[in-house]
Design a protein around this motif. Sequence first.
Motif, PDB file in Angstrom:
ATOM      1  N   LEU A 110       0.825  -1.211   0.000  1.00 51.92           N
ATOM      2  CA  LEU A 110       0.000   0.000   0.000  1.00 51.92           C
ATOM      3  C   LEU A 110       0.859   1.260   0.000  1.00 51.92           C
ATOM      4  O   LEU A 110       0.492   2.279  -0.599  1.00 51.92           O
ATOM      5  CB  LEU A 110      -0.945  -0.012   1.193  1.00 51.92           C
ATOM      6  CG  LEU A 110      -2.056  -1.073   1.113  1.00 51.92           C
ATOM      7  CD1 LEU A 110      -2.789  -1.193   2.432  1.00 51.92           C
ATOM      8  CD2 LEU A 110      -3.026  -0.754  -0.014  1.00 51.92           C
ATOM      9  N   THR A 111       2.005   1.213   0.661  1.00 55.41           N
ATOM     10  CA  THR A 111       2.926   2.355   0.638  1.00 55.41           C
ATOM     11  C   THR A 111       3.438   2.609  -0.772  1.00 55.41           C
ATOM     12  O   THR A 111       3.498   3.755  -1.235  1.00 55.41           O
ATOM     13  CB  THR A 111       4.105   2.100   1.595  1.00 55.41           C
ATOM     14  OG1 THR A 111       3.603   1.950   2.929  1.00 55.41           O
ATOM     15  CG2 THR A 111       5.087   3.264   1.569  1.00 55.41           C
ATOM     16  N   VAL A 137      -8.885  -1.617   5.713  1.00 58.04           N
ATOM     17  CA  VAL A 137      -7.873  -1.181   4.744  1.00 58.04           C
ATOM     18  C   VAL A 137      -7.063  -0.011   5.297  1.00 58.04           C
ATOM     19  O   VAL A 137      -5.833   0.024   5.168  1.00 58.04           O
ATOM     20  CB  VAL A 137      -8.526  -0.811   3.401  1.00 58.04           C
ATOM     21  CG1 VAL A 137      -7.469  -0.302   2.421  1.00 58.04           C
ATOM     22  CG2 VAL A 137      -9.244  -2.030   2.808  1.00 58.04           C
ATOM     23  N   ALA A 138      -7.738   0.955   5.915  1.00 50.51           N
ATOM     24  CA  ALA A 138      -7.004   2.099   6.475  1.00 50.51           C
ATOM     25  C   ALA A 138      -5.998   1.643   7.523  1.00 50.51           C
ATOM     26  O   ALA A 138      -4.893   2.204   7.626  1.00 50.51           O
ATOM     27  CB  ALA A 138      -7.978   3.101   7.077  1.00 50.51           C
ATOM     28  N   ARG A 139      -6.356   0.630   8.294  1.00 47.61           N
ATOM     29  CA  ARG A 139      -5.454   0.127   9.328  1.00 47.61           C
ATOM     30  C   ARG A 139      -4.169  -0.451   8.734  1.00 47.61           C
ATOM     31  O   ARG A 139      -3.107  -0.418   9.360  1.00 47.61           O
ATOM     32  CB  ARG A 139      -6.168  -0.926  10.168  1.00 47.61           C
ATOM     33  CG  ARG A 139      -5.362  -1.415  11.367  1.00 47.61           C
ATOM     34  CD  ARG A 139      -6.148  -2.391  12.215  1.00 47.61           C
ATOM     35  NE  ARG A 139      -5.375  -2.866  13.342  1.00 47.61           N
ATOM     36  CZ  ARG A 139      -5.260  -2.229  14.500  1.00 47.61           C
ATOM     37  NH1 ARG A 139      -5.897  -1.091  14.679  1.00 47.61           N
ATOM     38  NH2 ARG A 139      -4.539  -2.723  15.486  1.00 47.61           N
ATOM     39  N   LYS A 140      -4.259  -0.960   7.511  1.00 47.66           N
ATOM     40  CA  LYS A 140      -3.082  -1.537   6.862  1.00 47.66           C
ATOM     41  C   LYS A 140      -2.152  -0.473   6.289  1.00 47.66           C
ATOM     42  O   LYS A 140      -1.006  -0.776   5.943  1.00 47.66           O
ATOM     43  CB  LYS A 140      -3.518  -2.504   5.753  1.00 47.66           C
ATOM     44  CG  LYS A 140      -4.251  -3.725   6.268  1.00 47.66           C
ATOM     45  CD  LYS A 140      -4.342  -4.821   5.210  1.00 47.66           C
ATOM     46  CE  LYS A 140      -5.332  -4.522   4.139  1.00 47.66           C
ATOM     47  NZ  LYS A 140      -5.491  -5.663   3.191  1.00 47.66           N
ATOM     48  N   CYS A 141      -2.645   0.750   6.133  1.00 53.73           N
ATOM     49  CA  CYS A 141      -1.826   1.850   5.603  1.00 53.73           C
ATOM     50  C   CYS A 141      -1.053   2.493   6.758  1.00 53.73           C
ATOM     51  O   CYS A 141      -1.658   2.924   7.743  1.00 53.73           O
ATOM     52  CB  CYS A 141      -2.698   2.901   4.934  1.00 53.73           C
ATOM     53  SG  CYS A 141      -3.681   2.312   3.543  1.00 53.73           S
ATOM     54  N   ARG A 142       0.238   2.595   6.637  1.00 53.15           N
ATOM     55  CA  ARG A 142       1.050   3.188   7.692  1.00 53.15           C
ATOM     56  C   ARG A 142       1.754   4.415   7.141  1.00 53.15           C
ATOM     57  O   ARG A 142       2.513   4.332   6.178  1.00 53.15           O
ATOM     58  CB  ARG A 142       2.081   2.158   8.189  1.00 53.15           C
ATOM     59  CG  ARG A 142       2.986   2.635   9.314  1.00 53.15           C
ATOM     60  CD  ARG A 142       2.225   2.957  10.574  1.00 53.15           C
ATOM     61  NE  ARG A 142       1.310   1.886  10.936  1.00 53.15           N
ATOM     62  CZ  ARG A 142       0.277   2.039  11.752  1.00 53.15           C
ATOM     63  NH1 ARG A 142       0.025   3.240  12.272  1.00 53.15           N
ATOM     64  NH2 ARG A 142      -0.509   1.026  12.039  1.00 53.15           N
ATOM     65  N   VAL A 143       1.489   5.583   7.737  1.00 56.40           N
ATOM     66  CA  VAL A 143       2.112   6.830   7.313  1.00 56.40           C
ATOM     67  C   VAL A 143       2.762   7.462   8.535  1.00 56.40           C
ATOM     68  O   VAL A 143       2.074   7.809   9.494  1.00 56.40           O
ATOM     69  CB  VAL A 143       1.083   7.797   6.692  1.00 56.40           C
ATOM     70  CG1 VAL A 143       1.788   9.057   6.200  1.00 56.40           C
ATOM     71  CG2 VAL A 143       0.322   7.125   5.554  1.00 56.40           C
TER      72      VAL A 143
END
Length: 462
Positions: A110-111, A137-143
């Motif tokens: 996702l990154t 899905v948002a939980r899998k995105c790390r920013v």
Amino acid sequence: MTYAKSVGGRTYRFPDLKTLLAKASPARSGDYLAGVAAEDDSERAAAQMALSDTPLKAFLNEVVIPYEDDEVTRLIIDRHDADAFAPVSGLTVGDFRNWLLGAEANEAALTKLSPGVTPEMAAAVSKLMRVQDLILVARKCRVVTRLRNTIGLAGRLSTRLQPNHPTDDPAGIAASILDGLLYGSGDAVIGINPATDSVPAVCALLTMLDEVIHKYEIPTQSCVLTHVTTSIEAINRGVPVDLVFQSVAGTEAANKSFGVDLAVLKEGREAALALKRGTVGDNVMYFETGQGSALSANAHHGVDQQTCEARAYAVAREFHPLLVNTVVGFIGPEYLYNGKQIIRAGLEDHFCGKLLGLPMGCDICYTNHAEADQDDMDMLLTLLPAAGCSFIMGIPGSDDIMLNYQTTSFHDALYVREVLGLRMAPEFESWLIRKGVFEGADHPRPRKALSSMFAPALARIA
């Protein structure tokens, strides 16, 4: 291109992507106000089915606002990364949803994908998702972003300490700051909405915040949420500015209503970078957004408010911000009528921002004339950190006495950290423990007795 789908013996036709996106949106008052919403659930279902069959590539060939008329559209198209997009380029919107929910779409994937996703793609897939899909899905995105501390790490939830005062009274602001620090609030930013946008008043607040941070050696950053041009003038006068703030929207016309364009935002970022005030990073921008802002300025071009909101994230993404948050229920019930619509919108905004690579937070809030209450906000307060939200707001007693709206309090952050096992930014947490404000290493909590560090300040306020 015309899009069509038959439901219940009736064929629904949508003349372009803009109409299809609007008709596929979950019901909300702002889209009805704009005259772009589906006429009923059957039309909405038909639009969602047609959208599911739409290739992602269509969003690169058909724009919702003409390229030649809008600099945000030009930014979206010109910055699109075809190589990043390649892994999903052959998918439809429905296939994309399934891919995002699958194991292949992990944090690393996702990154890499985010520069290849356009806001319209993100908005489109969100319209096909249930609440649990948006969370997963948002939980899998790390920013992760950094200036004087590190925000967005796994297992962490930061807060903006918001010590607003209706007259910018220094004693009132100082009391709120100390109150927030004692609850462990302020690791995202200590950020004041000023009562006046005058340059001298803003400079005085910035100087006061800088003195507090340096006196107590707090590993955080400050911000006065004034217009970007006021921040630039403060920098030109030699005033210490950590973060440059600006509200942004998803169309050129809406941003002009805020008195900004991409060029002035670039100028603000370059001015802040030149100060070199970061200790662990150089993310120096803070943006706020919110569904309905383009519509309220009559600058939406017939685009539904959630797609407009996602386009605002393209603006934010261009400037590598430390913080972005959607002020989800702030504009009022004309745009998000009730708690159900506010909760859905907050999760949509967070999902779209994270998918596009932004450090998303949320001002979980409502106005007093909306059909919402604190129970609704408690639900969103619990759902967003479960989805990996980077930060929330911290206001004394949940009631902003300057902006006159209801949001989240210092103790709300304590609640959700306890329930979900979340912690503060590591540098800030270590400082609280080292200074005797919090105790315990594994699960830090406020001490029952006040830290002696703040005794002189408390005495002066009293």
